[in-house]
Design a protein around this motif. Structure first.
Motif, short mmCIF file in Angstrom:
data_model
loop_
_atom_site.label_atom_id
_atom_site.label_comp_id
_atom_site.label_asym_id
_atom_site.label_seq_id
_atom_site.Cartn_x
_atom_site.Cartn_y
_atom_site.Cartn_z
N ASP A 50 0.83 -1.22 0.09
CA ASP A 50 0.02 -0.11 0.13
C ASP A 50 0.75 1.24 0.01
O ASP A 50 0.29 2.41 -0.45
CB ASP A 50 -0.88 -0.04 1.30
N ALA A 51 2.13 1.07 0.20
CA ALA A 51 2.83 2.32 0.30
C ALA A 51 3.92 2.34 -0.91
O ALA A 51 4.76 3.21 -1.35
CB ALA A 51 3.86 2.25 1.29
N ASP A 52 3.50 1.60 -2.04
CA ASP A 52 4.08 1.55 -3.17
C ASP A 52 5.84 1.02 -2.91
O ASP A 52 6.53 1.39 -3.87
CB ASP A 52 4.06 2.75 -4.12
N THR A 53 5.66 0.41 -2.14
CA THR A 53 7.26 -0.48 -1.79
C THR A 53 7.10 -1.77 -2.71
O THR A 53 6.02 -2.50 -2.53
CB THR A 53 7.30 -0.65 -0.51
N ILE A 54 8.10 -2.12 -3.33
CA ILE A 54 8.32 -3.30 -4.23
C ILE A 54 8.42 -4.48 -3.25
O ILE A 54 9.18 -4.58 -2.57
CB ILE A 54 9.29 -3.01 -5.26
N PRO A 75 11.15 2.12 -2.78
CA PRO A 75 9.87 2.44 -3.46
C PRO A 75 9.87 2.41 -5.03
O PRO A 75 11.15 2.05 -5.56
CB PRO A 75 10.07 3.90 -3.33
N LEU A 76 8.76 1.96 -5.53
CA LEU A 76 8.65 1.93 -6.93
C LEU A 76 9.37 3.17 -7.65
O LEU A 76 9.80 3.03 -8.62
CB LEU A 76 7.18 1.68 -7.59
N GLY A 77 9.07 4.51 -7.30
CA GLY A 77 9.58 5.44 -8.07
C GLY A 77 8.69 6.23 -8.91
O GLY A 77 7.38 5.76 -9.27
N THR A 78 9.13 7.47 -9.23
CA THR A 78 8.15 8.23 -10.08
C THR A 78 8.51 8.86 -11.41
O THR A 78 8.34 9.79 -11.95
CB THR A 78 7.73 9.53 -9.17
N ALA A 79 9.46 8.08 -11.94
CA ALA A 79 10.14 8.27 -13.55
C ALA A 79 8.97 8.22 -14.37
O ALA A 79 8.05 7.78 -14.21
CB ALA A 79 11.32 7.32 -13.81
N PRO A 80 8.99 9.38 -15.22
CA PRO A 80 7.93 9.80 -16.32
C PRO A 80 7.61 8.39 -17.05
O PRO A 80 6.67 8.14 -17.38
CB PRO A 80 8.81 10.46 -17.35
N SER A 81 8.55 7.43 -17.41
CA SER A 81 8.26 6.27 -18.22
C SER A 81 7.59 5.18 -17.23
O SER A 81 7.11 4.37 -17.88
CB SER A 81 9.67 5.72 -18.66
N LEU A 82 7.57 5.60 -15.90
CA LEU A 82 6.93 4.52 -14.99
C LEU A 82 5.51 5.27 -14.85
O LEU A 82 4.72 4.44 -14.10
CB LEU A 82 7.45 4.45 -13.95
N GLU A 83 5.09 6.30 -15.58
CA GLU A 83 3.82 7.01 -15.21
C GLU A 83 2.74 6.11 -15.38
O GLU A 83 1.60 6.14 -14.58
CB GLU A 83 3.71 8.11 -16.07
N ALA A 84 2.54 5.40 -16.54
CA ALA A 84 1.48 4.40 -16.79
C ALA A 84 1.43 3.38 -15.60
O ALA A 84 0.34 3.12 -15.24
CB ALA A 84 1.74 3.74 -18.18
N TRP A 137 -1.09 -5.85 -7.44
CA TRP A 137 -0.18 -6.67 -8.00
C TRP A 137 -0.48 -5.99 -9.66
O TRP A 137 -1.41 -5.78 -10.16
CB TRP A 137 -0.32 -8.12 -8.04
N VAL A 138 0.52 -6.15 -10.47
CA VAL A 138 0.64 -5.64 -11.83
C VAL A 138 1.23 -6.60 -12.76
O VAL A 138 2.17 -7.14 -12.60
CB VAL A 138 1.25 -4.31 -11.97
#
Length: 374
Positions: A50-54, A75-84, A137-138
């Motif tokens: 829930d905290a977007d930790t991998i 953390p998953l991160g917020t890079a532009p390519s990860l936006e989707a 999950w994705v």
């Protein structure tokens, strides 16, 4: 002119004591086992809390998102390519149900030579909860090849329809003219019939090439492999092109071993390979005296065949498209635009590769490499 040169399962429904008292070590072993299995999956799998930790990312996911590092516990991160990815995670968390999305991700420059410059991914995401923890999950599926094939088929049908429509329209026009009775003299009548015959032959050639491509793509029947001499196959291809050879008057040099060069393959498709490569050189270079050299060299592991000409060449911007169906480049030659597609596919079904190098006004070289039986 041709110049020769030699050269004990548990009972169903029975609860065991071990199952009720599974140790942490057993749980860790199970996690490692599932992790190993998921790393073999072709789909990318990412699990975050829930905290977007991998929590977990399999190998496929890590490769898909290069150069981003997916480390468990970070953390998953917020890079532009990860936006989707982050967007679909947020969407699944808000809706508390499974959601789907799309992602088009450009690759780093170092991968562009091997793969497409852009990959198309289909995303699925849904909430999960287990042992007091929860998250999303994705699953990521690479649809690039699927989409490329679908687009290729659509382009093929569109191009084929256009290529067939043109001669059909001309033939229909001449039929209408003949039916109208406007043509009174024999000379004009013969001219009309000649044009109709020319374009009907063009349609037959297009259809034959399309059927050849279709057979090569499906290849439901195995290749009719036989041993043959490559030099003899080249001779037959040149003889088949005699009318065009007589008009262009090229100097054709054959450079093969004294025995003519033995190769195992489907002779029908090798006839297609040499006929199309030689015809392509002659049609793209209308001047007389074109020099064409066809050579074969055998090593311990492969056969290397080159077809070279000193004609006008192929522009650098046209090289990436040379083997595409119906592509004819800037020269606007009058071929079907399927010849080089047939050549490439015919070489590939024999386990080989074909490369093209061209320096306009200097040389154009097709290099075929075919593995030999070990």
């Amino acid at each position: 002119m041709i110049m020769e040169v030699t050269s004990a399962p548990a009972q169903p429904g029975v609860k065991t004591e071990q199952a009720d008292n599974a140790s942490p070590m057993c749980m860790q072993d199970d996690c490692r086992l599932f992790g190993t299995l998921l790393n073999e999956a072709p789909q990318g799998i990412l699990v975050v809390d829930d905290a977007d930790t991998i929590v977990f990312a399999n190998l496929a996911m890590s490769v898909m998102l290069i150069p981003h590092s997916l480390e468990e516990g970070r953390p998953l991160g917020t890079a532009p390519s990860l936006e989707a990815i982050t967007r679909i995670i947020a969407d699944a968390r808000t809706r508390r149900t499974r959601v789907e999305g799309e992602l088009r991700l450009p690759l780093p420059h170092s991968y562009a030579a091997e793969w497409s410059h852009e990959r198309h991914y289909h995303l699925s995401a849904a909430p999960w909860s287990e042992g007091g923890r929860s998250g999303i999950w994705v699953m990521v599926e690479d649809r690039t090849e699927h989409d490329t094939i679908a687009q290729t088929r659509q382009d093929f049908v569109t191009s084929a329809g256009h290529e067939l429509r043109t001669p059909l329209s001309l033939i229909h026009g001449y039929i209408e003219t003949l039916k109208s009775g406007m043509i009174k003299n024999t000379t004009s009548l013969v001219r009309c019939l000649d044009v109709m015959e020319k374009h009907s032959r063009r349609m037959m050639r297009i259809i034959d090439d399309m059927l050849t491509i279709s057979r090569l793509e499906g290849l439901e029947e195995p290749l009719k492999t036989e041993s043959f001499l490559v030099r003899g196959c080249v001779h037959d291809a040149i003889e088949h092109l005699t009318p065009l050879v007589e008009i262009r008057q090229p100097l054709i040099t054959l450079d093969f071993p004294p025995d003519g060069g033995l190769l195992n393959g489907d002779r029908f498709y090798w006839d297609q390979i040499f006929s199309n490569l030689i015809e392509n050189a002659l049609k793209e270079n209308p001047r007389t005296g074109l020099r064409i050299t066809i050579s074969g060299r055998w090593t311990e592991h492969e056969c290397i065949i080159t077809v070279t000409d000193d004609g006008i060449g192929i522009r650098p911007e046209d090289l990436p498209n040379a083997f595409k169906r119906f592509y004819r480049g800037a020269q606007e030659s009058k071929g079907t635009g399927l010849g080089l597609s047939i050549v490439k596919r015919a070489v590939e079904v024999h386990g080989g590769t074909i490369d093209l190098e061209s320096h306009p006004g200097v040389s154009t070289v097709f290099t075929i490499r075919v593995p030999l039986p070990g």
